[in-house]
Design a protein around this motif. Structure first.
Motif, PDB file in Angstrom:
ATOM      1  N   VAL A 370       0.850  -1.181   0.000  1.00 33.49           N
ATOM      2  CA  VAL A 370       0.000   0.000   0.000  1.00 33.49           C
ATOM      3  C   VAL A 370       0.884   1.228   0.000  1.00 33.49           C
ATOM      4  N   SER A 371       0.779   2.010  -1.054  1.00 34.96           N
ATOM      5  CA  SER A 371       1.615   3.191  -1.137  1.00 34.96           C
ATOM      6  C   SER A 371       0.990   4.300  -0.317  1.00 34.96           C
ATOM      7  N   ALA A 372       1.833   5.123   0.252  1.00 37.41           N
ATOM      8  CA  ALA A 372       1.326   6.214   1.075  1.00 37.41           C
ATOM      9  C   ALA A 372       0.698   7.262   0.169  1.00 37.41           C
ATOM     10  N   PRO A 373      -0.436   7.836   0.595  1.00 36.56           N
ATOM     11  CA  PRO A 373      -1.054   8.852  -0.250  1.00 36.56           C
ATOM     12  C   PRO A 373      -0.181  10.090  -0.307  1.00 36.56           C
ATOM     13  N   PRO A 374      -0.264  10.819  -1.414  1.00 35.38           N
ATOM     14  CA  PRO A 374       0.529  12.047  -1.504  1.00 35.38           C
ATOM     15  C   PRO A 374      -0.020  13.091  -0.556  1.00 35.38           C
ATOM     16  N   PRO A 375       0.745  14.153  -0.328  1.00 33.90           N
ATOM     17  CA  PRO A 375       0.276  15.206   0.586  1.00 33.90           C
ATOM     18  C   PRO A 375      -1.069  15.754   0.123  1.00 33.90           C
ATOM     19  N   PHE A 376      -1.838  16.205   1.088  1.00 35.18           N
ATOM     20  CA  PHE A 376      -3.194  16.628   0.800  1.00 35.18           C
ATOM     21  C   PHE A 376      -3.329  18.113   1.057  1.00 35.18           C
ATOM     22  N   SER A 378      -5.557  20.842   2.153  1.00 36.54           N
ATOM     23  CA  SER A 378      -6.828  20.876   2.876  1.00 36.54           C
ATOM     24  C   SER A 378      -7.788  21.920   2.324  1.00 36.54           C
ATOM     25  N   SER A 380      -8.140  22.973  -1.000  1.00 37.71           N
ATOM     26  CA  SER A 380      -8.756  22.630  -2.284  1.00 37.71           C
ATOM     27  C   SER A 380      -9.422  21.263  -2.261  1.00 37.71           C
ATOM     28  N   GLY A 381      -9.067  20.424  -1.268  1.00 42.31           N
ATOM     29  CA  GLY A 381      -9.630  19.088  -1.232  1.00 42.31           C
ATOM     30  C   GLY A 381      -9.008  18.180  -2.271  1.00 42.31           C
ATOM     31  N   ARG A 382      -7.883  18.578  -2.834  1.00 44.14           N
ATOM     32  CA  ARG A 382      -7.230  17.765  -3.859  1.00 44.14           C
ATOM     33  C   ARG A 382      -5.842  17.366  -3.372  1.00 44.14           C
ATOM     34  N   PRO A 383      -5.316  16.315  -3.966  1.00 43.29           N
ATOM     35  CA  PRO A 383      -3.932  15.988  -3.652  1.00 43.29           C
ATOM     36  C   PRO A 383      -3.019  17.072  -4.197  1.00 43.29           C
ATOM     37  N   PHE A 391      -2.740  14.953 -14.618  1.00 43.05           N
ATOM     38  CA  PHE A 391      -3.018  13.529 -14.474  1.00 43.05           C
ATOM     39  C   PHE A 391      -2.117  12.923 -13.415  1.00 43.05           C
ATOM     40  N   VAL A 392      -2.692  12.033 -12.675  1.00 39.99           N
ATOM     41  CA  VAL A 392      -1.916  11.232 -11.741  1.00 39.99           C
ATOM     42  C   VAL A 392      -1.858   9.837 -12.332  1.00 39.99           C
TER      43      VAL A 392
ATOM     44  N   ASP B  41      -5.592   2.189  -2.211  1.00 42.37           N
ATOM     45  CA  ASP B  41      -4.279   1.881  -2.789  1.00 42.37           C
ATOM     46  C   ASP B  41      -4.077   2.586  -4.124  1.00 42.37           C
ATOM     47  N   ASP B 231     -15.257  17.753   0.947  1.00 44.75           N
ATOM     48  CA  ASP B 231     -15.394  18.619  -0.213  1.00 44.75           C
ATOM     49  C   ASP B 231     -16.094  17.867  -1.339  1.00 44.75           C
ATOM     50  N   ALA B 238      -8.423  14.242 -13.020  1.00 46.10           N
ATOM     51  CA  ALA B 238      -8.246  13.068 -13.871  1.00 46.10           C
ATOM     52  C   ALA B 238      -7.303  12.089 -13.204  1.00 46.10           C
TER      53      ALA B 238
END
Lengths: 485, 254
Positions: A370-376, A378, A380-383, A391-392, B41, B231, B238
């Motif tokens: 399980v990869s760690a999620p990227p920084p968030f 707060s 914008s609610g987006r990564p 694109f991710v 994940d 939110d 995308a």
């Protein structure tokens, strides 16, 4: 105080055991149980503690033993000593009655030949991991003989340190035996216990609901019995005696349930029995119920603080039984891949997950996959992505196929050798023009039985759905094999 | 003054044990325990979900065909089984491709697969799947329990009494199980659960028919959360699922 009895040739093992058990509940059968025909099997050791208050001194006990055996037509030797080893060595050496006063075992055994130790060799192992004792003709027996030792007293008199230096721990063990010392406590033979409960019903019952109460009443004492003995049920037997019909024989409805793990919980056993009886009901009213289990050592569970616990085997067994009753026996379990080129080939296996502690050691918490999620961010609610990134990309993701277990027939219009339009008659499935396609990939196999021979295409329709189509080469028919999702 | 009034109302509700209806009674997101979440994940999606789907709640992955619902579910299950958890899939119409699950990394021995029947009437298959879901949830101990309703006709789904989902929520409340529905449209999220609406577009490599291969699916996910705690109106952007190993994912010999 221990006594050893030794039956003459031709003695019945059962009769000898009966004589021993008449005097003491703690009786040890000496020797390998597989060797009942051998001399070792005709020897029993009794714990005689406390019998002096019933019969008098040791000699009186020995005489009473011989008298009881004689009444049953048995001729036995009896030896009584403070240790089991001394009693056993003496009973093999001397006929009739032998009494060794407690504390004088070494002196009493001193004159006995060393070869007796060899006879004791494989019938008494002081510890589970120890090697068999040497017989008189074994290599170590020859060593002792070469040293000029002839009696147990000779061996007992040697300095223990020097003996250990030359022969190791085995030498020390032999010397202790020669002195008549016990290396292990008496292990009494436990008679085979039956874990069974039965109930005769005053009125016959036909429905399963009242039977549930009867089963509960029978299984609760059975659970207590199993718990007392530290046992669990490996197999549950339910025997229902049906009411005898006029002129007919009495029928018995037998059901046996193999349990995945040792279970003793009465409620679980009752549920499993009832679920089984629901799918295999008895043919008539029941007037007698017998419940029995095949016992097995109970389960010992060590929980972990590091991983989430799995459901208990009782819960899983009940769950699987309920699911199989609901969905069918072959439709619940764990899937497994099979060694086949056939698309969609698999087999069902029983669902029996292994505890994560067994699978992983310390890396369970630090999951590798399980990869760690990227920084968030707060606000914008987006990564938090690098500037300008739209694109991710997640690599090495398997695109899943939703497979139709029975391929769906389709009509495909082919233009320039490739599918151009697909029409599917099944309700809820979209057809239409094909915007992108790739293929064909030809696969075939199992030609010696109901095999397959087909050309596969991956196609994306104008609406966005991506199907896997195939054309059966023998019938020229098209089918939808699945949807990539 | 307004703060005092709000605090008084909240206090009164709390005294009467009605505080579950309060938005503020939900745990603050910043203080959400990571162990109370099931990661998908997919790093970008997990970041948007603040860690993953909540345990003890009913969430859903909704979208049309080929929108990547099954891909995401299998990825989530693969991560869960890699952590040592066990997972269950109520496959209403028996659609799971075992090779896809294995290729996604799911430890098959830790997957309880309950197969419905494609040939049975949809309402009966749905009824059985819901009963099986109830049994699995009541047994407890599963990290992820999924109910696949993706190909069930909407007419059959709409016949499910709405209190069915409330009962499901009551069963898993406070447990470590994340219950996930796979549907074609948002259906039955619980108050604390999340809805991830997906839209997908296949991506291909190569130009000629024979050289072309399906390389992946571009996913766009939109998260709907209770009272916009995450939110909910914002799409996460995308999300491209790029398959670089072309042979392994689909696991076909060509």
């Amino acid at each position: 105080m221990f006594g050893a009895i030794y039956g003459a040739d031709g003695s019945s093992l059962e009769a000898l055991l009966a004589v021993a058990q008449e005097f003491s509940p703690r009786v040890e059968s000496v020797g390998d149980s597989r060797a009942f025909d051998s001399a070792q099997a005709r020897e029993f050791v009794l714990d005689l503690s406390g019998l002096t208050r019933l019969f008098g001194d040791a000699r009186s006990i020995a005489e009473e033993l011989r008298r009881t055996a004689a009444d049953r037509g048995l001729q036995i030797r009896v030896a009584i000593a403070g240790t089991r080893t001394a009693a056993r060595l003496m009973v093999r050496h001397r006929a009739g009655i032998s009494i060794i006063e407690p504390g004088s075992e070494a002196d009493a055994l001193a004159s006995l030949p060393l070869a007796l130790l060899g006879e004791l060799a494989n019938s008494q192992l002081p510890t589970p991991n120890s090697q068999p004792l040497p017989t008189s003709d074994s290599q170590l027996g020859v060593v002792l003989k070469r040293w000029g030792l002839r009696t147990l007293g000779d061996l007992a008199a040697l300095p223990a340190d020097d003996l250990a230096a030359r022969l190791g721990q085995d030498g020390v063990r032999w010397q202790r035996l020669a002195r008549g010392e016990d290396a292990a406590p008496l292990v009494p033979a436990v008679p085979e216990e039956r874990f069974e409960q039965s109930l005769d019903l005053e009125w016959p019952i036909e429905e399963l609901e009242p039977l549930a109460f009867v089963l509960g009443r029978l299984l609760e004492p059975l659970e207590a019995h199993l718990e007392r003995r530290g046992r669990g049920a490996a197999v549950l037997h339910v025997r229902l005696f049906l009411v005898k019909t006029s002129g007919g024989a009495r029928e018995v409805h037998d059901r046996s349930l193999q349990l995945p793990t040792p279970i003793r919980d009465a409620r679980t056993l009752r549920t499993l029995a009832l679920l089984d009886l629901e799918s295999h009901p008895p043919a008539g009213p029941i007037d007698r119920v017998v419940v029995a289990v095949d016992p097995t050592p109970g389960r010992i569970v060590q929980f972990s603080l590091m991983t989430r616990p799995l459901p208990s085997p009782e819960q899983l067994s009940t769950l699987m039984a309920r699911l199989q009753a609901l969905m069918g026996e072959t439709r619940c379990g764990s899937p497994a891949l099979v060694d086949s080129w056939k698309a969609g080939a698999f087999e069902m296996t029983p669902f029996a997950p292994v505890d994560a502690n067994v699978l992983h050691s310390h890396d369970t918490l630090n999951d590798r996959r399980v990869s760690a999620p990227p920084p968030f961010d707060s606000r914008s609610g987006r990564p938090e992505l690098s500037r300008g990134a739209r694109f991710v990309t997640v690599k090495n993701v398997a695109v899943a196929l939703r497979r139709f277990r029975h391929p769906v027939p389709a009509r495909v219009h082919v233009a320039d050798g490739k599918p151009a339009r697909v029409t599917i008659d099944r309700r809820g499935m979209d057809g239409g023009g094909i915007s992108v396609c790739a293929g064909p990939w030809r696969t075939s196999g199992d030609w010696w039985k109901d095999g397959w021979d087909r050309d596969e295409w991956d196609v994306t329709l104008g609406g966005g759905a991506t199907y896997r189509l195939f054309r059966a080469r023998d019938t020229e028919q098209w089918f939808v094999d699945g949807v990539l999702d | 003054m307004a703060n005092h009034a709000l605090a008084a109302v909240e206090s009164a509700l709390r005294d009467r044990k009605l505080d579950r209806t309060l938005t503020t009674a939900l745990a603050p997101l910043e203080r959400m325990d990571p162990s109370a979440l099931v990661p998908m994940d997919v790093a970008a999606l997990d970041a948007c979900l603040r860690g993953g789907l909540p345990r003890g709640q009913l969430s859903e992955l909704a979208g049309p065909r080929s929108s990547g619902r099954m891909t995401l579910l299998l990825r989530m299950m693969a991560a869960a089984t890699a952590r040592g958890e066990i997972v269950a899939l109520m496959d209403t119409l028996d659609r799971l491709d075992v090779a896809s699950a294995a290729a996604a990394g799911v430890d098959l021995s830790r997957l309880l697969w309950i197969r419905g029947q494609d040939s049975a009437p949809a309402d009966r298959a749905l009824d059985r799947a819901l009963k099986a879901l109830n049994l699995v949830l009541q047994a407890g101990g599963f990290g992820v329990v999924a109910l696949d309703l993706a190909d069930v006709p909407l007419a059959a789904i709409r016949q499910i009494p709405f209190n069915t989902w409330m009962r499901v929520q009551r069963v898993i409340e406070g447990s470590d199980t994340a219950c996930v529905l796979i549907t074609s449209e948002p259906l039955a999220r619980s108050a604390g659960g999340l809805t991830v609406t997906l839209a997908g577009r296949p991506t291909w490599t190569g130009t000629s028919d024979r050289g072309r291969r399906l390389s992946g699916v571009d996913l766009r996910a939109r998260v709907v959360s209770p009272r916009k705690r995450i939110d909910g109106e914002v799409a996460i952007g995308a999300l491209t699922v790029d398959v670089t190993d072309r042979d392994a994912p689909i696991a076909r010999q060509r």
